[in-house]
Motif scaffolding. Structure first.
Motif, PDB file in Angstrom:
ATOM      1  N   VAL A 261      43.868  13.553 -12.569  1.00  0.00           N
ATOM      2  CA  VAL A 261      43.575  12.123 -12.478  1.00  0.00           C
ATOM      3  C   VAL A 261      44.088  11.521 -11.178  1.00  0.00           C
ATOM      4  N   HIS A 262      45.322  11.867 -10.786  1.00  0.00           N
ATOM      5  CA  HIS A 262      45.972  11.212  -9.648  1.00  0.00           C
ATOM      6  C   HIS A 262      46.264  12.156  -8.481  1.00  0.00           C
ATOM      7  N   GLY A 263      45.884  13.415  -8.605  1.00  0.00           N
ATOM      8  CA  GLY A 263      46.153  14.345  -7.520  1.00  0.00           C
ATOM      9  C   GLY A 263      47.635  14.489  -7.243  1.00  0.00           C
ATOM     10  N   GLY A 264      48.011  14.392  -5.982  1.00  0.00           N
ATOM     11  CA  GLY A 264      49.413  14.536  -5.601  1.00  0.00           C
ATOM     12  C   GLY A 264      50.162  13.224  -5.502  1.00  0.00           C
ATOM     13  N   ASP A 265      49.556  12.125  -5.941  1.00  0.00           N
ATOM     14  CA  ASP A 265      50.199  10.807  -5.874  1.00  0.00           C
ATOM     15  C   ASP A 265      51.252  10.693  -6.972  1.00  0.00           C
ATOM     16  N   LEU A 266      52.527  10.725  -6.584  1.00  0.00           N
ATOM     17  CA  LEU A 266      53.619  10.602  -7.539  1.00  0.00           C
ATOM     18  C   LEU A 266      54.358   9.276  -7.364  1.00  0.00           C
ATOM     19  N   SER A 267      53.613   8.248  -7.016  1.00  0.00           N
ATOM     20  CA  SER A 267      54.214   6.920  -6.888  1.00  0.00           C
ATOM     21  C   SER A 267      54.533   6.370  -8.276  1.00  0.00           C
ATOM     22  N   ILE A 268      55.467   5.417  -8.302  1.00  0.00           N
ATOM     23  CA  ILE A 268      55.883   4.863  -9.585  1.00  0.00           C
ATOM     24  C   ILE A 268      54.737   4.141 -10.277  1.00  0.00           C
ATOM     25  N   GLY A 269      53.842   3.520  -9.497  1.00  0.00           N
ATOM     26  CA  GLY A 269      52.707   2.843 -10.097  1.00  0.00           C
ATOM     27  C   GLY A 269      51.755   3.807 -10.776  1.00  0.00           C
ATOM     28  N   ALA A 270      51.445   4.928 -10.098  1.00  0.00           N
ATOM     29  CA  ALA A 270      50.530   5.912 -10.680  1.00  0.00           C
ATOM     30  C   ALA A 270      51.134   6.553 -11.923  1.00  0.00           C
ATOM     31  N   ILE A 271      52.425   6.869 -11.863  1.00  0.00           N
ATOM     32  CA  ILE A 271      53.095   7.483 -13.017  1.00  0.00           C
ATOM     33  C   ILE A 271      53.076   6.538 -14.216  1.00  0.00           C
ATOM     34  N   ASN A 272      53.409   5.270 -13.982  1.00  0.00           N
ATOM     35  CA  ASN A 272      53.449   4.311 -15.087  1.00  0.00           C
ATOM     36  C   ASN A 272      52.068   4.064 -15.675  1.00  0.00           C
ATOM     37  N   ARG A 273      51.065   3.972 -14.828  1.00  0.00           N
ATOM     38  CA  ARG A 273      49.708   3.774 -15.349  1.00  0.00           C
ATOM     39  C   ARG A 273      49.298   4.947 -16.223  1.00  0.00           C
ATOM     40  N   PHE A 274      49.606   6.161 -15.791  1.00  0.00           N
ATOM     41  CA  PHE A 274      49.191   7.341 -16.534  1.00  0.00           C
ATOM     42  C   PHE A 274      49.954   7.488 -17.846  1.00  0.00           C
ATOM     43  N   LEU A 275      51.271   7.282 -17.811  1.00  0.00           N
ATOM     44  CA  LEU A 275      52.086   7.537 -18.994  1.00  0.00           C
ATOM     45  C   LEU A 275      52.202   6.343 -19.937  1.00  0.00           C
ATOM     46  N   ILE A 276      51.913   5.143 -19.442  1.00  0.00           N
ATOM     47  CA  ILE A 276      52.019   3.974 -20.320  1.00  0.00           C
ATOM     48  C   ILE A 276      50.649   3.422 -20.705  1.00  0.00           C
ATOM     49  N   PHE A 277      49.764   3.209 -19.731  1.00  0.00           N
ATOM     50  CA  PHE A 277      48.560   2.426 -20.005  1.00  0.00           C
ATOM     51  C   PHE A 277      47.259   3.225 -20.068  1.00  0.00           C
TER      52      PHE A 277
END
Length: 315
Positions: A61-77
């Protein structure tokens, strides 16, 4: 109690515990990045994804983007992520609505409030700039749900099935946390203290063992302490007791499976962190928890056909 109602309550418990646990892990991982540590933020997020077995799904879904925004969107929303907080809460709400005549109105209200806060999009605005506001809000609403369960739900078979789901989910997630820390952190004391915080165990551990205890004591505590509510031994012991209390389960396989798993852990040697036998012990525990879940499903629908036709009173 209809078997479909019992299984709905069981999965409601698992989904609720999963949502609370992931929120707790996100909060601790986010705080860890503020500490002086040799691990980079990307390493911390990768460890969290590893604990949840979501590395490949996240990369798709997000490739190598491990930013806090991408992580939170994936794991929360992310509703397409079946183990995100939002997906878990939606699963819990679907199950509780199917058994709404069997649960107190306080529990229905608490789950609806949690679901509404996640689904309106208001919290998602804080996904990058104020993630801790999300964690605090979701964690507080999850505590309101568990408070409604503890204070308003009668201790009948429905309560037992709901708690079975919560306890087995909690035991499995704690095993995952230990395995990831064992693999990536080794003897890093700060990483193990973060693991304790993620399972609300830091205070209990330091009270029992002091702040300078070796990391092996942390593993022993998370696995075998019988007074620690997130400890694997505590969860399995309590799950075995609840399964045995359910009416008509004398011929079932699932209570015996949970009981054997609790006994195996009670008398097992806990190997050192760098010993491959520790990985094997954790694997057996996780496999046993999954087997108990499968056998519980088989026990509930052991007659075959339409589960609505059978109730536990008929067993």
């Amino acid at each position: 109690m209809l078997s479909r109602h019992a299984e709905g309550l069981f999965w409601m418990g698992r989904y609720l515990e999963r949502a609370a646990y992931i929120t707790r892990m996100l909060d601790v991982a986010s705080n860890k990045q503020l500490e002086l540590s040799s691990r980079s933020p990307d390493d911390v997020w990768h460890d969290l994804l590893s604990a949840l077995y979501l590395e490949q799904e996240y990369a798709a879904v997000h490739g190598g983007d491990l930013s806090i925004g991408a992580i939170n969107r994936f794991l929360i929303f992310d509703r397409d992520n079946p183990v995100s907080v939002t997906s878990s809460v939606m699963g819990a709400r679907t199950n509780v609505m199917n058994v709404r005549d069997l649960v107190p109105i306080e529990l229905l209200g608490a789950i609806n409030r949690l679901h509404n806060r996640l689904s309106t999009g208001v919290l998602e605005r804080h996904v990058e700039r104020s993630p801790h506001e999300i964690y605090d809000t979701v964690a507080g609403l999850c505590r309101a749900v568990t408070g409604a369960i503890d204070e308003a739900m009668p201790r009948y078979d429905g309560y037992r099935f709901l708690m079975l789901g919560r306890l087995l989910e909690r035991a499995e997630m704690t095993c995952r946390m230990i395995e990831v820390n064992r693999t990536v952190s080794g003897q890093d004391v700060s990483a193990w203290m973060s693991a304790l915080r993620s399972v609300s165990g830091f205070h209990g551990f330091t009270q029992a063992h002091g702040p300078l205890a070796p990391v092996e004591a942390v593993v022993e505590f998370m696995l075998r302490d019988t007074s620690f509510p997130f400890g694997v031994q505590y969860c399995l012991n309590r799950a075995a007791e609840l399964a045995a209390e359910v009416s008509g389960t004398g011929s079932w396989n699932s209570p015996r499976t949970v009981g054997r798993l609790a006994a195996d852990l009670r008398y097992a040697d806990v190997p050192a962190i760098d010993d491959p036998e520790l990985a094997e012990l954790l694997r057996r525990l996780e496999d046993g928890i999954r087997l108990a879940t499968e056998e519980l499903h088989n026990d509930l629908f052991q007659f075959g056909g339409d589960p609505q036709l059978y109730s536990f009173e008929a067993l």
